[in-house]
Write an enzyme that holds these catalytic residues in place. Structure first.
Site, PDB file in Angstrom:
ATOM      1  N   ASP A  96       0.820  -1.211   0.000  1.00 51.12           N
ATOM      2  CA  ASP A  96       0.000   0.000   0.000  1.00 51.12           C
ATOM      3  C   ASP A  96       0.852   1.260   0.000  1.00 51.12           C
ATOM      4  O   ASP A  96       0.570   2.214  -0.728  1.00 51.12           O
ATOM      5  CB  ASP A  96      -0.951   0.006   1.200  1.00 51.12           C
ATOM      6  CG  ASP A  96      -2.077  -1.004   1.057  1.00 51.12           C
ATOM      7  OD1 ASP A  96      -2.429  -1.344  -0.094  1.00 51.12           O
ATOM      8  OD2 ASP A  96      -2.591  -1.455   2.089  1.00 51.12           O
ATOM      9  N   GLU A 111      -5.558  -2.881   6.099  1.00 53.38           N
ATOM     10  CA  GLU A 111      -6.404  -4.027   5.790  1.00 53.38           C
ATOM     11  C   GLU A 111      -7.759  -3.610   5.227  1.00 53.38           C
ATOM     12  O   GLU A 111      -8.523  -2.901   5.872  1.00 53.38           O
ATOM     13  CB  GLU A 111      -6.615  -4.895   7.037  1.00 53.38           C
ATOM     14  CG  GLU A 111      -7.269  -6.225   6.712  1.00 53.38           C
ATOM     15  CD  GLU A 111      -6.510  -6.960   5.623  1.00 53.38           C
ATOM     16  OE1 GLU A 111      -6.973  -6.953   4.459  1.00 53.38           O
ATOM     17  OE2 GLU A 111      -5.432  -7.500   5.927  1.00 53.38           O
TER      18      GLU A 111
END
Length: 207
Positions: A96, A111
Site C-alpha cells: 500500500d 487491511e
C-alpha cells in the site's frame, strides 16, 4: 481517528528506535483521518435507520485507507509499490505504501480484505524482513468496536490477535527488523446517514 493499540510482533536489533520517524508518520496519517470533511475528529455512521433498525456493516473501509495513504504520499511515501520481497521470480501484490525504495524502507499495509488477507500482509512483510528488502512493516486494522460498522468480514484486530504468537515467538534469523500492528477506531459513532462511508469510494474526500 484515534489509535487504540500498537502491538510489536518483531523487534530485532532495536529496529523500532531506528524507524521511529516513519512509525510516527504512519500514526499521524491514521490520526489525520476525519469525518465529516473539515472536522477535527472522526465520526462514523452507526447504521441506525430512521425506523430504528440497524443496518449491518454500513460503511466501507477503502475511504479510510485512501485518506491515510494520501497523507503518506503527501509526505514522500510511494504508494501501490510492487517490491521483490522474496527470492522467487514471482512478485507479490503491491504494498500500500513504502517510505523509500531501499532495503531500509518501512512498508505499510492497511487491511481492506478478510482475515486471510491480514495473514498474507504480515507474511509478505515478514518475507521482506527475512530477505532484507525492508527494515520494517506495519499492518493497520480496525478495532473490535469498529468492525461491526465496516465492510462485512474485513480483517480486524481481535480476529488476528490469537495468531500473534506466530510472529512473536518465532526465532527469525534476523540481525534487525520490525513488524507491528496498529489498531484504530473513531472518536465518535453517530446515526447521521451523511456520515456513512460508501464502499469502494476512492480519493481524498475524508481528509
Amino acid at each position: 481517528m484515534k489509535i487504540t493499540n500498537m502491538k510489536t510482533l518483531i523487534d530485532i536489533g532495536s529496529t523500532q528506535i531506528k524507524i521511529q520517524p516513519q512509525i510516527d508518520q504512519i500514526k499521524r496519517g491514521v490520526e489525520s483521518i476525519v469525518n465529516p470533511a473539515g472536522a477535527s475528529t472522526f465520526s462514523m455512521y452507526n447504521g441506525y435507520l430512521s425506523s430504528g433498525k440497524p443496518m449491518k456493516h454500513p460503511n466501507g473501509v477503502v475511504p479510510l485507507k485512501n485518506a491515510c495513504i494520501s497523507y503518506l504520499e503527501d509526505n514522500g511515501w510511494i504508494t501501490e509499490y510492487t517490491m521483490q520481497l522474496g527470492t522467487t521470480t514471482r512478485k507479490p501484490g503491491p504494498i500500500d505504501a513504502v517510505s523509500s525504495t531501499t532495503n531500509s524502507a518501512v512498508a505499510l499495509e492497511w487491511e481492506t480484505g478478510n482475515i486471510s488477507s491480514s495473514h498474507r500482509s504480515l507474511n509478505r512483510m515478514t518475507i521482506g524482513l527475512l530477505n532484507e528488502k525492508i527494515l520494517g512493516g506495519i499492518l493497520v486494522l480496525a478495532s473490535g468496536t469498529t468492525y461491526p460498522y465496516l465492510t462485512d468480514r474485513v480483517g480486524n484486530y481481535p480476529e488476528l490477535k490469537p495468531y500473534f504468537d506466530i510472529w512473536q515467538k518465532a526465532h527469525y534469523p534476523l540481525k534487525q527488523g520490525y513488524l507491528g500492528v496498529i489498531e484504530f477506531e473513531p472518536e465518535h459513532f453517530d446515526n447521521d446517514p451523511q456520515l456513512r462511508l460508501h464502499k469502494g469510494t476512492d480519493g481524498r474526500a475524508l481528509r
